[in-house]
Design a protein around this motif. Structure first.
Motif, PDB file in Angstrom:
ATOM      1  N   UNK A 134       0.672  -1.148  -0.131  1.00 43.33           N
ATOM      2  CA  UNK A 134      -0.060   0.016   0.131  1.00 43.33           C
ATOM      3  C   UNK A 134       0.880   1.212   0.086  1.00 43.33           C
ATOM      4  N   UNK A 135       1.985   1.230  -0.223  1.00 41.21           N
ATOM      5  CA  UNK A 135       3.158   2.164  -0.098  1.00 41.21           C
ATOM      6  C   UNK A 135       3.514   2.563  -1.579  1.00 41.21           C
ATOM      7  N   UNK A 136       4.024   1.644  -2.399  1.00 39.82           N
ATOM      8  CA  UNK A 136       4.617   2.042  -3.657  1.00 39.82           C
ATOM      9  C   UNK A 136       4.000   1.155  -4.823  1.00 39.82           C
ATOM     10  N   UNK A 137       2.650   0.687  -4.379  1.00 39.43           N
ATOM     11  CA  UNK A 137       1.636   0.151  -5.720  1.00 39.43           C
ATOM     12  C   UNK A 137       0.429   0.664  -4.714  1.00 39.43           C
ATOM     13  N   UNK A 138      -0.699   0.787  -5.906  1.00 40.73           N
ATOM     14  CA  UNK A 138      -2.007   1.260  -5.252  1.00 40.73           C
ATOM     15  C   UNK A 138      -2.436   0.174  -4.253  1.00 40.73           C
ATOM     16  N   UNK A 139      -3.287   0.812  -3.297  1.00 37.68           N
ATOM     17  CA  UNK A 139      -3.898   0.067  -2.194  1.00 37.68           C
ATOM     18  C   UNK A 139      -4.620  -1.238  -3.042  1.00 37.68           C
ATOM     19  N   UNK A 140      -4.629  -2.456  -2.407  1.00 31.57           N
ATOM     20  CA  UNK A 140      -4.967  -3.504  -3.059  1.00 31.57           C
ATOM     21  C   UNK A 140      -4.106  -4.586  -3.688  1.00 31.57           C
TER      22      UNK A 140
END
Length: 158
Positions: free
Chosen positions: A74-80
């Motif tokens: 959830x930091x470097x990629x979209x949440x989920x």
């Protein structure tokens, strides 16, 4: 990096960061190849220190003793988004599951997005639980002993 490695350095390579733990005076040399994230550091360090993790609000898993190759992002990629074994699922920016994409991190071949739905739902459930714990300040309650559960730390030299 591409010149150094001899192939195109891409996003998947950027997400592959080794974790090195050095324990002075120990002659341990292990190289597990588990997927993990920052949330897994505490359970791993607790295990190395010989401390049993009894706190129900600590997420993550001990990287040295698990078959759980699952990392929610959830930091470097979209949440989920998540990484599970060799599969990487990236949630779409519009927040619609069907618009996400999935692929094999090793072969770079596409993977059917629908095969990722169960793990996507797991990610959202864990994020919701974590947010609830933070919003209700449940860590403070555990440390005060109000929930009936606490972290028992013996007198150890840290």
């Amino acid at each position: 990096m591409s010149n150094f490695l001899g192939y195109d350095y891409d996003y998947e390579d950027m997400m592959n960061i080794p974790l090195l733990i050095h324990i002075p005076g120990e002659d341990i040399n292990e190289q597990p190849e588990n997927n993990g994230g920052q949330v897994d550091l505490m359970p791993t360090i607790l295990n190395l220190m010989g401390i049993q993790n009894i706190n129900p609000y600590i997420y993550g898993h001990d990287l040295l003793n698990t078959d759980n190759n699952f990392v929610l992002e959830q930091m470097y990629m979209p949440r989920g988004s998540f990484i599970k074994d060799d599969i990487m699922f990236c949630m779409s920016e519009d927040g619609i599951f069907e618009n996400g994409r999935a692929w094999n991190r090793i072969t770079k071949e596409p993977v059917d997005v629908e095969s990722c739905r169960k793990d996507f739902e797991r990610v959202y459930k864990e994020i919701e639980q974590s947010n609830y714990i933070l919003k209700k300040d449940l860590y403070k309650e555990v440390l005060k002993g109000k929930t009936g559960k606490s972290i028992e730390l013996e007198n150890k030299d840290f």
